[in-house]
Design an enzyme around this catalytic site. Sequence first.
Site, short mmCIF file in Angstrom:
data_model
loop_
_atom_site.label_atom_id
_atom_site.label_comp_id
_atom_site.label_asym_id
_atom_site.label_seq_id
_atom_site.Cartn_x
_atom_site.Cartn_y
_atom_site.Cartn_z
N LYS A 13 0.83 -1.20 0.00
CA LYS A 13 0.00 0.00 0.00
C LYS A 13 0.87 1.26 0.00
CE LYS A 13 -2.14 -1.22 3.79
NZ LYS A 13 -1.45 -2.51 4.03
N ARG A 88 -9.94 0.21 8.25
CA ARG A 88 -9.45 -1.12 8.54
C ARG A 88 -10.49 -1.97 9.27
NH1 ARG A 88 -3.50 0.09 8.61
NH2 ARG A 88 -2.42 -1.88 8.79
N ARG A 127 11.49 -5.48 5.46
CA ARG A 127 11.20 -4.07 5.18
C ARG A 127 12.16 -3.15 5.93
NH1 ARG A 127 5.16 -1.86 5.54
NH2 ARG A 127 5.18 -2.79 7.62
N ARG A 160 11.01 -1.54 11.48
CA ARG A 160 9.93 -1.21 12.39
C ARG A 160 9.80 -2.27 13.49
NH1 ARG A 160 4.80 0.21 8.62
NH2 ARG A 160 3.79 -1.02 10.26
N ARG A 171 -0.46 -9.63 13.10
CA ARG A 171 -1.10 -8.60 12.27
C ARG A 171 -1.88 -9.23 11.13
NH1 ARG A 171 4.00 -5.49 10.92
NH2 ARG A 171 2.72 -4.18 9.56
P1 ADP Z 1 2.13 -1.92 3.20
O1 ADP Z 1 2.10 -0.41 3.22
O2 ADP Z 1 0.95 -2.50 2.48
O3 ADP Z 1 2.32 -2.52 4.55
P2 ADP Z 1 4.76 -1.58 1.89
O4 ADP Z 1 4.48 -0.73 0.70
O5 ADP Z 1 5.43 -0.98 3.04
O6 ADP Z 1 3.39 -2.35 2.33
O7 ADP Z 1 5.60 -2.84 1.36
C1 ADP Z 1 6.05 -3.86 2.26
C2 ADP Z 1 7.47 -4.28 1.87
O8 ADP Z 1 7.43 -4.95 0.60
C3 ADP Z 1 8.46 -3.12 1.68
O9 ADP Z 1 9.72 -3.54 2.12
C4 ADP Z 1 8.44 -2.86 0.17
O10 ADP Z 1 9.70 -2.34 -0.27
C5 ADP Z 1 8.20 -4.26 -0.38
N1 ADP Z 1 7.39 -4.25 -1.62
C6 ADP Z 1 6.31 -3.49 -1.89
N2 ADP Z 1 5.81 -3.77 -3.10
C7 ADP Z 1 6.58 -4.77 -3.61
C8 ADP Z 1 6.57 -5.51 -4.86
N3 ADP Z 1 5.63 -5.28 -5.79
N4 ADP Z 1 7.52 -6.46 -5.03
C9 ADP Z 1 8.46 -6.68 -4.07
N5 ADP Z 1 8.52 -6.03 -2.90
C10 ADP Z 1 7.60 -5.08 -2.66
P1 ADP Z 2 0.90 -2.05 7.62
O1 ADP Z 2 0.22 -1.55 6.40
O2 ADP Z 2 2.26 -2.57 7.38
O3 ADP Z 2 0.06 -2.98 8.42
P2 ADP Z 2 0.50 0.52 8.96
O4 ADP Z 2 1.64 1.46 9.00
O5 ADP Z 2 -0.63 0.84 8.06
O6 ADP Z 2 1.13 -0.88 8.64
O7 ADP Z 2 -0.08 0.34 10.42
C1 ADP Z 2 0.75 0.05 11.52
C2 ADP Z 2 -0.11 -0.15 12.76
O8 ADP Z 2 -0.79 1.07 13.08
C3 ADP Z 2 -1.21 -1.19 12.65
O9 ADP Z 2 -0.75 -2.50 12.92
C4 ADP Z 2 -2.19 -0.69 13.71
O10 ADP Z 2 -1.76 -1.02 15.01
C5 ADP Z 2 -2.08 0.82 13.56
N1 ADP Z 2 -3.06 1.33 12.58
C6 ADP Z 2 -2.80 1.95 11.40
N2 ADP Z 2 -3.93 2.30 10.76
C7 ADP Z 2 -4.95 1.88 11.55
C8 ADP Z 2 -6.37 1.92 11.45
N3 ADP Z 2 -6.99 2.47 10.39
N4 ADP Z 2 -7.09 1.38 12.46
C9 ADP Z 2 -6.51 0.83 13.54
N5 ADP Z 2 -5.19 0.75 13.70
C10 ADP Z 2 -4.40 1.26 12.72
#
Ligand code: ADP
Ligand code: ADP
Length: 213
Positions: A13, A88, A127, A160, A171
Amino acid sequence: MRIVLLGPPGAGKGTQAVGLVEKYNIPHISTGDIFRKNLKEKTELGLKAKEYMDKGLLVPDDLVVHIVKDRLLEEDCKNGFLLDGFPRTVGQAKALDLEMNKLNIVLNGVINLEIEDEILIERLTNRLVCRKCGATYNAKFNKPKLENVCDVCGGKLYTRDDDKVDTVKNRLKVYKSQTLPLIEYYEEKGILATVNSGLDSKKVLAEICKILE
Ligand code: ADP
Ligand code: ADP
Ligand code: ZN
């Protein structure tokens, strides 16, 4: 353009958000980033959110919803926005609907990034995030040019706290029980599109843009 990016942690995302906000010239609203910024500044909200984040749990709806509501009222959201990691829960989605109704606006699309759990775990445990600007890298799939240094701003990269394997697994469980119902919620509204997020990130972006056109 008003977009929601839906998908499990690690689906990409944040990565896709970078390309989308540039293309559509809209603000990137990530509730996770907002919590991490608050934690860095040691605000009450940040410290409260940390209790949940560290366990891989969702922060309660009432803490999240008002932040997003306030954010949507800001001037830069007039021409659209991209929500990343919000809503979410069905409760959050309903609150967003109510607020958007009040503002007389609608979502153009909800993009569901789909991908298998094994890949997610590998992505998340590798990551790397820039401490200074928040840019995201991956030790396996998207390495920075210099080890542990941000390509964009030269900041130091870190892992992180919630990207440890046990927290990641938790998660994913939380995603399945609390966030997955949103797929049906938006499907019923006729605005959901699913994209295979296991592809190369440029291909994923192209797919999303095709859908939004
Ligand atoms: P989210 O916001 O959904 O948690 P991230 O954008 O932070 O996901 O991506 C999670 C990890 O995967 C990061 O380390 C990112 O660099 C990697 N990543 C994201 N998209 C891709 C892809 N299409 N192919 C390989 N690695 C990816
Ligand atoms: P990722 O996409 O990798 O799961 P985020 O950075 O979006 O990570 O979220 C990290 C953490 O922040 C989540 O695991 C949760 O604890 C909290 N969080 C983020 N967005 C929300 C939401 N919309 N509702 C509840 N908790 C959230
Ligand atoms: Zn940086």
